[in-house]
Scaffold this motif. Structure first.
Motif, PDB file in Angstrom:
ATOM      1  N   MET A   1       0.849  -1.171   0.000  1.00 17.66           N
ATOM      2  CA  MET A   1       0.000   0.000   0.000  1.00 17.66           C
ATOM      3  C   MET A   1       0.896   1.235   0.000  1.00 17.66           C
ATOM      4  N   SER A   2       0.601   2.183  -0.865  1.00 20.62           N
ATOM      5  CA  SER A   2       1.430   3.379  -0.962  1.00 20.62           C
ATOM      6  C   SER A   2       1.085   4.365   0.149  1.00 20.62           C
ATOM      7  N   ASN A   3       1.959   5.337   0.317  1.00 20.42           N
ATOM      8  CA  ASN A   3       1.763   6.349   1.360  1.00 20.42           C
ATOM      9  C   ASN A   3       0.459   7.113   1.158  1.00 20.42           C
ATOM     10  N   SER A   4       0.145   7.488  -0.084  1.00 18.26           N
ATOM     11  CA  SER A   4      -1.076   8.246  -0.348  1.00 18.26           C
ATOM     12  C   SER A   4      -2.319   7.398  -0.061  1.00 18.26           C
ATOM     13  N   GLN A   5      -2.253   6.110  -0.366  1.00 24.53           N
ATOM     14  CA  GLN A   5      -3.382   5.225  -0.062  1.00 24.53           C
ATOM     15  C   GLN A   5      -3.563   5.095   1.445  1.00 24.53           C
ATOM     16  N   GLN A   6      -2.457   5.008   2.160  1.00 28.87           N
ATOM     17  CA  GLN A   6      -2.542   4.919   3.619  1.00 28.87           C
ATOM     18  C   GLN A   6      -3.136   6.195   4.196  1.00 28.87           C
ATOM     19  N   ASP A   7      -2.720   7.343   3.654  1.00 30.32           N
ATOM     20  CA  ASP A   7      -3.259   8.623   4.114  1.00 30.32           C
ATOM     21  C   ASP A   7      -4.759   8.708   3.853  1.00 30.32           C
ATOM     22  N   GLU A   8      -5.159   8.283   2.662  1.00 21.63           N
ATOM     23  CA  GLU A   8      -6.585   8.305   2.319  1.00 21.63           C
ATOM     24  C   GLU A   8      -7.380   7.375   3.234  1.00 21.63           C
ATOM     25  N   LEU A   9      -6.843   6.199   3.471  1.00 25.14           N
ATOM     26  CA  LEU A   9      -7.504   5.249   4.348  1.00 25.14           C
ATOM     27  C   LEU A   9      -7.619   5.816   5.761  1.00 25.14           C
ATOM     28  N   GLN A  10      -6.554   6.435   6.250  1.00 29.61           N
ATOM     29  CA  GLN A  10      -6.556   7.022   7.590  1.00 29.61           C
ATOM     30  C   GLN A  10      -7.606   8.128   7.683  1.00 29.61           C
ATOM     31  N   LYS A  11      -7.674   8.990   6.673  1.00 22.32           N
ATOM     32  CA  LYS A  11      -8.668  10.069   6.656  1.00 22.32           C
ATOM     33  C   LYS A  11     -10.082   9.493   6.643  1.00 22.32           C
ATOM     34  N   TYR A  12     -10.263   8.458   5.827  1.00 22.60           N
ATOM     35  CA  TYR A  12     -11.577   7.825   5.733  1.00 22.60           C
ATOM     36  C   TYR A  12     -11.994   7.255   7.090  1.00 22.60           C
ATOM     37  N   LEU A  13     -11.082   6.542   7.738  1.00 27.10           N
ATOM     38  CA  LEU A  13     -11.398   5.930   9.033  1.00 27.10           C
ATOM     39  C   LEU A  13     -11.670   6.981  10.101  1.00 27.10           C
ATOM     40  N   GLU A  14     -10.918   8.072  10.074  1.00 28.22           N
ATOM     41  CA  GLU A  14     -11.145   9.153  11.034  1.00 28.22           C
ATOM     42  C   GLU A  14     -12.509   9.793  10.819  1.00 28.22           C
ATOM     43  N   GLU A  15     -12.865  10.018   9.557  1.00 31.53           N
ATOM     44  CA  GLU A  15     -14.164  10.613   9.236  1.00 31.53           C
ATOM     45  C   GLU A  15     -15.300   9.676   9.646  1.00 31.53           C
ATOM     46  N   LYS A  16     -15.123   8.404   9.378  1.00 30.05           N
ATOM     47  CA  LYS A  16     -16.139   7.403   9.745  1.00 30.05           C
ATOM     48  C   LYS A  16     -16.331   7.372  11.263  1.00 30.05           C
ATOM     49  N   ALA A  17     -15.238   7.398  12.016  1.00 33.22           N
ATOM     50  CA  ALA A  17     -15.311   7.391  13.480  1.00 33.22           C
ATOM     51  C   ALA A  17     -16.007   8.649  13.982  1.00 33.22           C
ATOM     52  N   LYS A  18     -15.711   9.788  13.349  1.00 30.30           N
ATOM     53  CA  LYS A  18     -16.340  11.057  13.734  1.00 30.30           C
ATOM     54  C   LYS A  18     -17.847  10.995  13.495  1.00 30.30           C
ATOM     55  N   GLN A  19     -18.260  10.459  12.350  1.00 29.87           N
ATOM     56  CA  GLN A  19     -19.685  10.340  12.024  1.00 29.87           C
ATOM     57  C   GLN A  19     -20.402   9.426  13.017  1.00 29.87           C
ATOM     58  N   GLU A  20     -19.774   8.325  13.366  1.00 24.52           N
ATOM     59  CA  GLU A  20     -20.383   7.402  14.325  1.00 24.52           C
ATOM     60  C   GLU A  20     -20.537   8.055  15.685  1.00 24.52           C
ATOM     61  N   GLN A  21     -19.540   8.806  16.113  1.00 21.87           N
ATOM     62  CA  GLN A  21     -19.607   9.477  17.409  1.00 21.87           C
ATOM     63  C   GLN A  21     -20.724  10.516  17.411  1.00 21.87           C
ATOM     64  N   GLU A  22     -20.853  11.272  16.327  1.00 25.15           N
ATOM     65  CA  GLU A  22     -21.914  12.271  16.234  1.00 25.15           C
ATOM     66  C   GLU A  22     -23.291  11.618  16.238  1.00 25.15           C
ATOM     67  N   SER A  23     -23.430  10.508  15.542  1.00 28.15           N
ATOM     68  CA  SER A  23     -24.734   9.847  15.488  1.00 28.15           C
ATOM     69  C   SER A  23     -25.115   9.261  16.842  1.00 28.15           C
ATOM     70  N   GLU A  24     -24.138   8.847  17.629  1.00 34.42           N
ATOM     71  CA  GLU A  24     -24.430   8.325  18.962  1.00 34.42           C
ATOM     72  C   GLU A  24     -24.878   9.428  19.906  1.00 34.42           C
ATOM     73  N   GLN A  25     -24.388  10.642  19.677  1.00 34.90           N
ATOM     74  CA  GLN A  25     -24.722  11.756  20.556  1.00 34.90           C
ATOM     75  C   GLN A  25     -26.104  12.314  20.261  1.00 34.90           C
TER      76      GLN A  25
END
Length: 63
Positions: free
Chosen positions: A1-25
């Protein structure tokens, strides 16, 4: 996996976690059925309390 793919994956996972936290609140909406059941339950508890109060008054009157 390239660095840019890892960065994209990390951003995606962070955004997903943020959305889940907001929906729980956010308060969860009750279904129409749950709302109806809660309303009827409250009425039943009111009637029970009234009946117990009247029963207590009758006992005092009998004494």
């Amino acid at each position: 996996m390239s660095n840019s793919q890892q960065d994209e994956l990390q951003k995606y996972l962070e955004e997903k976690a943020k959305q889940e936290q907001e929906s729980e609140q956010q308060p969860k909406l009750k279904s129409a059925y749950e709302t109806c059941v809660l309303a009827e339950s409250a009425k039943i508890h009111e009637l029970i309390a009234e009946a117990q109060k009247e029963g207590g008054e009758r006992l005092q009157d009998d004494e």
